[in-house]
Design a protein around this motif. Structure first.
Motif, PDB file in Angstrom:
ATOM      1  N   GLY A 272      52.028  53.851  16.074  1.00 46.74           N
ATOM      2  CA  GLY A 272      51.093  52.728  16.118  1.00 46.74           C
ATOM      3  C   GLY A 272      49.716  53.132  15.618  1.00 46.74           C
ATOM      4  N   GLN A 273      49.112  52.259  14.825  1.00 46.00           N
ATOM      5  CA  GLN A 273      47.814  52.551  14.225  1.00 46.00           C
ATOM      6  C   GLN A 273      46.751  52.847  15.281  1.00 46.00           C
ATOM      7  OE1 GLN A 273      46.475  49.474  11.591  1.00 46.00           O
ATOM      8  NE2 GLN A 273      44.558  50.506  11.081  1.00 46.00           N
ATOM      9  N   GLU A 274      46.827  52.154  16.416  1.00 45.50           N
ATOM     10  CA  GLU A 274      45.815  52.308  17.456  1.00 45.50           C
ATOM     11  C   GLU A 274      45.877  53.678  18.140  1.00 45.50           C
ATOM     12  OE1 GLU A 274      49.563  50.855  19.385  1.00 45.50           O
ATOM     13  OE2 GLU A 274      48.435  50.413  17.542  1.00 45.50           O
ATOM     14  N   ASN A 275      46.961  54.397  17.967  1.00 46.19           N
ATOM     15  CA  ASN A 275      47.116  55.694  18.622  1.00 46.19           C
ATOM     16  C   ASN A 275      46.794  56.885  17.726  1.00 46.19           C
ATOM     17  OD1 ASN A 275      48.051  54.662  21.156  1.00 46.19           O
ATOM     18  ND2 ASN A 275      50.015  54.220  20.178  1.00 46.19           N
ATOM     19  N   VAL A 276      46.496  56.623  16.470  1.00 43.04           N
ATOM     20  CA  VAL A 276      46.194  57.700  15.527  1.00 43.04           C
ATOM     21  C   VAL A 276      44.683  57.782  15.330  1.00 43.04           C
ATOM     22  CG1 VAL A 276      46.585  58.616  13.207  1.00 43.04           C
ATOM     23  CG2 VAL A 276      48.392  57.328  14.370  1.00 43.04           C
TER      24      VAL A 276
ATOM     25  N   ALA B 106      47.699  65.675  12.190  1.00 49.40           N
ATOM     26  CA  ALA B 106      47.448  64.301  12.630  1.00 49.40           C
ATOM     27  C   ALA B 106      47.033  64.341  14.096  1.00 49.40           C
ATOM     28  CB  ALA B 106      48.697  63.441  12.457  1.00 49.40           C
ATOM     29  N   TYR B 107      45.843  63.810  14.408  1.00 50.22           N
ATOM     30  CA  TYR B 107      45.300  63.846  15.762  1.00 50.22           C
ATOM     31  C   TYR B 107      45.455  62.482  16.427  1.00 50.22           C
ATOM     32  CZ  TYR B 107      43.246  68.194  14.143  1.00 50.22           C
ATOM     33  OH  TYR B 107      43.063  69.457  13.634  1.00 50.22           O
ATOM     34  N   MET B 108      45.943  62.497  17.651  1.00 49.05           N
ATOM     35  CA  MET B 108      46.149  61.273  18.405  1.00 49.05           C
ATOM     36  C   MET B 108      44.939  60.974  19.296  1.00 49.05           C
ATOM     37  SD  MET B 108      49.244  60.425  17.391  1.00 49.05           S
ATOM     38  CE  MET B 108      48.863  61.165  15.807  1.00 49.05           C
ATOM     39  N   THR B 109      44.803  59.734  19.708  1.00 45.63           N
ATOM     40  CA  THR B 109      43.642  59.341  20.512  1.00 45.63           C
ATOM     41  C   THR B 109      43.666  59.940  21.910  1.00 45.63           C
ATOM     42  OG1 THR B 109      44.816  57.301  21.138  1.00 45.63           O
ATOM     43  CG2 THR B 109      43.310  57.177  19.262  1.00 45.63           C
ATOM     44  N   ASP B 110      44.836  60.375  22.400  1.00 45.44           N
ATOM     45  CA  ASP B 110      44.915  60.947  23.745  1.00 45.44           C
ATOM     46  C   ASP B 110      44.755  62.464  23.756  1.00 45.44           C
ATOM     47  OD1 ASP B 110      47.302  61.787  22.680  1.00 45.44           O
ATOM     48  OD2 ASP B 110      48.570  60.903  24.235  1.00 45.44           O
ATOM     49  N   GLY B 111      44.411  63.068  22.600  1.00 46.58           N
ATOM     50  CA  GLY B 111      44.165  64.499  22.533  1.00 46.58           C
ATOM     51  C   GLY B 111      45.313  65.307  21.969  1.00 46.58           C
ATOM     52  N   ARG B 112      46.496  64.719  21.909  1.00 42.94           N
ATOM     53  CA  ARG B 112      47.624  65.433  21.305  1.00 42.94           C
ATOM     54  C   ARG B 112      47.433  65.511  19.795  1.00 42.94           C
ATOM     55  NH1 ARG B 112      52.459  64.830  24.825  1.00 42.94           N
ATOM     56  NH2 ARG B 112      51.823  63.657  26.671  1.00 42.94           N
ATOM     57  N   TRP B 113      48.157  66.419  19.159  1.00 43.10           N
ATOM     58  CA  TRP B 113      48.116  66.453  17.698  1.00 43.10           C
ATOM     59  C   TRP B 113      49.404  67.036  17.145  1.00 43.10           C
ATOM     60  CZ3 TRP B 113      47.737  71.288  15.048  1.00 43.10           C
ATOM     61  CH2 TRP B 113      47.472  72.393  15.880  1.00 43.10           C
ATOM     62  N   TYR B 114      49.636  66.742  15.889  1.00 44.81           N
ATOM     63  CA  TYR B 114      50.842  67.169  15.191  1.00 44.81           C
ATOM     64  C   TYR B 114      50.474  67.957  13.953  1.00 44.81           C
ATOM     65  CZ  TYR B 114      53.701  63.954  17.938  1.00 44.81           C
ATOM     66  OH  TYR B 114      54.353  63.326  18.964  1.00 44.81           O
ATOM     67  N   GLU B 115      51.338  68.912  13.628  1.00 45.10           N
ATOM     68  CA  GLU B 115      51.215  69.598  12.345  1.00 45.10           C
ATOM     69  C   GLU B 115      52.441  69.264  11.508  1.00 45.10           C
ATOM     70  OE1 GLU B 115      48.547  72.871  11.797  1.00 45.10           O
ATOM     71  OE2 GLU B 115      50.322  74.143  11.764  1.00 45.10           O
TER      72      GLU B 115
ATOM     73  N   ALA C   5      50.318  69.585  22.816  1.00 45.41           N
ATOM     74  CA  ALA C   5      50.019  68.638  23.882  1.00 45.41           C
ATOM     75  C   ALA C   5      48.539  68.405  24.111  1.00 45.41           C
ATOM     76  CB  ALA C   5      50.663  69.106  25.191  1.00 45.41           C
ATOM     77  N   ALA C   6      47.674  69.290  23.611  1.00 45.20           N
ATOM     78  CA  ALA C   6      46.229  69.117  23.739  1.00 45.20           C
ATOM     79  C   ALA C   6      45.566  69.791  22.547  1.00 45.20           C
ATOM     80  CB  ALA C   6      45.711  69.698  25.055  1.00 45.20           C
ATOM     81  N   GLU C   7      44.297  69.477  22.326  1.00 47.22           N
ATOM     82  CA  GLU C   7      43.631  69.889  21.090  1.00 47.22           C
ATOM     83  C   GLU C   7      43.614  71.400  20.904  1.00 47.22           C
ATOM     84  OE1 GLU C   7      39.429  69.233  18.671  1.00 47.22           O
ATOM     85  OE2 GLU C   7      39.827  68.144  20.519  1.00 47.22           O
ATOM     86  N   ARG C   8      43.382  72.159  21.986  1.00 41.87           N
ATOM     87  CA  ARG C   8      43.249  73.602  21.847  1.00 41.87           C
ATOM     88  C   ARG C   8      44.470  74.377  22.361  1.00 41.87           C
ATOM     89  NH1 ARG C   8      38.149  75.345  20.689  1.00 41.87           N
ATOM     90  NH2 ARG C   8      38.615  77.380  21.586  1.00 41.87           N
TER      91      ARG C   8
END
Length: 509
Positions: A435-439, A457-466, A481-484
């Motif tokens: 969903g666009q609102e979550n990216v 790709a970074y999500m609005t809840d702090g998660r991210w994907y490579e 599961a989290a930014e760092r």
């Protein structure tokens, strides 16, 4: 744009372990005229900047690349007259001693040691304790570094108290030279030595580590034990002369010490609570973060197969998961009909529909993860989808690509990989899947080895994907599961406990 090493610290840490942490560069020496004093400027290669070339001082060792580091077998120490470091090997920011001593506990070896974030500056140290700490530091340098005050101003050194807000480490007093030219860290309770590092020291001709270790042990009120670890160092020049050497010695009371040498001169001493602390370059057992003897996962993975027709409360149904799978695959690989038309294939050759045996449901028994659905579609994708959050925990992709002209990445040459086309593709796939609102944002991570690229790709809840690409084709997706967070997969895969202190922590970069 994120640096590749920062966003791939797990991979880099593994490689460093294989190379025995051997890619760090420390060092810079300047020979003082008249009294033959040297200044030692030490920092890691991560912070190196290119040096401005300057004429090599007369008598300087020949310039070469930094070579063997880590834990080599013991080698007889060469004896040679101390010389200045070639200017080509000294980065300008190495000369800033404030960088060297920016941490409460300076790193005296090329080990990347953990520095707790829970330290805070405590109340002002009273005059009596300040005076005692200064005298203790002066005694340390006089007894162990042969410096009775000729090189440093101990009487005016700053004394600062530090307290651990987490409560796992005792209070320390940090004694810092007026010119930031030495640091001595003491335990507040008894002024016991924890760490001392010297930025200015007299030149010596050869290393005498065993004799030095014996003196340090006696100063600490004990004797040497049997354990010795040659922690390696760094070389340069055609002759492979040692610039730095690091040694670990066991004490008879169970503690260990590290001795650090630069150009054959002892400049650093660190006292560790045990061998594992020594191996990680920390003073306290609470700072051990990697030793498997001390650090364990809080909750290892524990799943059992469930019935997909009876999902747990709050979990997505099979139909919802299949819809998400199709949304992802249609965005990443194009709609099945488009791919068949573009490649002239039939339905049997390219079919996104899932058979019953191609989707499996698993129940989490660890209590720290979600239930998940596993999808295995031959020649397309193998992926795990978290049953509640809908996140793709991990995915192996069989060189997916979208044939749409606006999304097609194959054919883009290496010099242009990671550009706007890649950003657009990942943005589109992420928005179509979650969903666009979550990216939140999408950014390039690295382009490397002539054919590969990673996009984050970074999500609005702090998660991210490579997202991993080879030749413009999507090959893998890793979830953090989290930014760092340092470990991909479930958040619990990066959650560890220090079994000595009981402290739980997440591995972060």
């Amino acid at each position: 744009m994120k640096l590749f090493w920062m966003k791939n610290k797990v991979l880099i840490a593994t490689l460093l372990a294989v190379l025995v942490l051997g890619v760090f560069f420390w060092g810079g020496l300047r020979l003082f005229e008249g009294n033959q004093m040297q200044d030692a400027f030490i920092r890691t290669s991560f912070a190196e900047a290119e040096a401005t070339a300057a004429p090599t001082p007369e008598g300087a060792v020949e310039t070469g690349t930094i070579g063997l580091t880590g834990e080599p077998t013991p080698t007889p120490m060469p004896t040679f007259a101390p010389t200045a470091m070639p200017a080509e090997l000294v980065s300008e920011d190495i000369l800033h001693l404030e960088w060297k001593y920016k941490d409460i506990f300076p790193r005296i070896t090329n080990t990347y040691s953990y520095q707790a974030k829970t330290w805070k500056e405590g109340d002002t140290v009273d005059d009596a304790l300040t005076d005692a700490a200064r005298k203790k530091a002066k005694d340390v340098f006089y007894q162990l570094f042969n410096d009775g005050g000729d090189y440093h101003d101990f009487d005016n050194a700053a004394v600062v108290r530090y307290e651990d807000e987490a409560g796992y480490r005792e209070n320390v007093l940090r004694v810092t030279g007026t010119n930031n030219d030495f640091v001595c860290v003491l335990a507040e309770k008894d002024l016991g030595l924890l760490l001392a590092d010297n930025a200015k020291f007299p030149a010596t001709a050869a290393v005498h580590e065993k004799e030095d270790a014996k003196e340090v042990a006696e100063y600490l009120g004990t004797t040497l034990g049997k354990g010795v670890e040659n922690q390696g160092g760094s070389r340069h020049g055609h002759e492979g002369e040692w610039i730095e050497r690091f040694f670990g010695f066991e004490l008879s009371d169970g503690r260990w010490i590290t001795l650090a040498y630069t150009m054959n001169t002892l400049h650093g001493i660190q006292v560790h609570q045990d061998r594992y602390s020594m191996q990680e370059g920390v003073c306290f057992q609470a700072d051990i973060r990697h030793s498997p003897e001390v650090v364990h996962l809080v909750a290892p993975e524990d799943f059992e197969q469930g019935n997909p027709k009876e999902p747990a409360e709050g979990d997505m149904t099979v139909d919802q998961v299949v819809l998400m799978y199709r949304q992802f695959l249609s965005a990443a690989n194009g709609r099945a009909a488009e791919r068949r038309e573009a490649e002239g294939t039939g339905t049997e050759e390219l079919d996104y529909n899932l058979k019953d045996w191609e989707i499996t449901y698993f129940l989490d028994k660890s209590g720290y993860r979600e239930n998940y659905y596993h999808i295995h579609k031959d020649d397309l994708v193998d992926m795990d989808i978290a049953a509640k959050s809908g996140y793709i925990v991990r995915a192996q992709c069989d060189e997916l690509y979208n044939p749409d002209d606006d999304l097609k990445l194959i054919g883009i040459d290496y010099d242009h990989m990671g550009g706007e086309e890649y950003i657009h593709y990942v943005q589109y796939v992420a928005e179509q899947t979650w969903g666009q609102e979550n990216v939140k944002s999408v950014d390039v991570n690295a382009v490397y080895d002539g054919n590969y690229c990673t996009i984050d790709a970074y999500m609005t809840d702090g998660r991210w994907y490579e997202f991993f690409f080879a030749g413009g084709r999507l090959t893998e997706i890793q979830h953090f599961a989290a930014e760092r967070i340092d470990i991909c997969g479930w958040g619990a895969d990066a959650l560890y406990v220090n079994t000595v202190t009981g402290e739980e922590f997440s591995l972060e970069w």
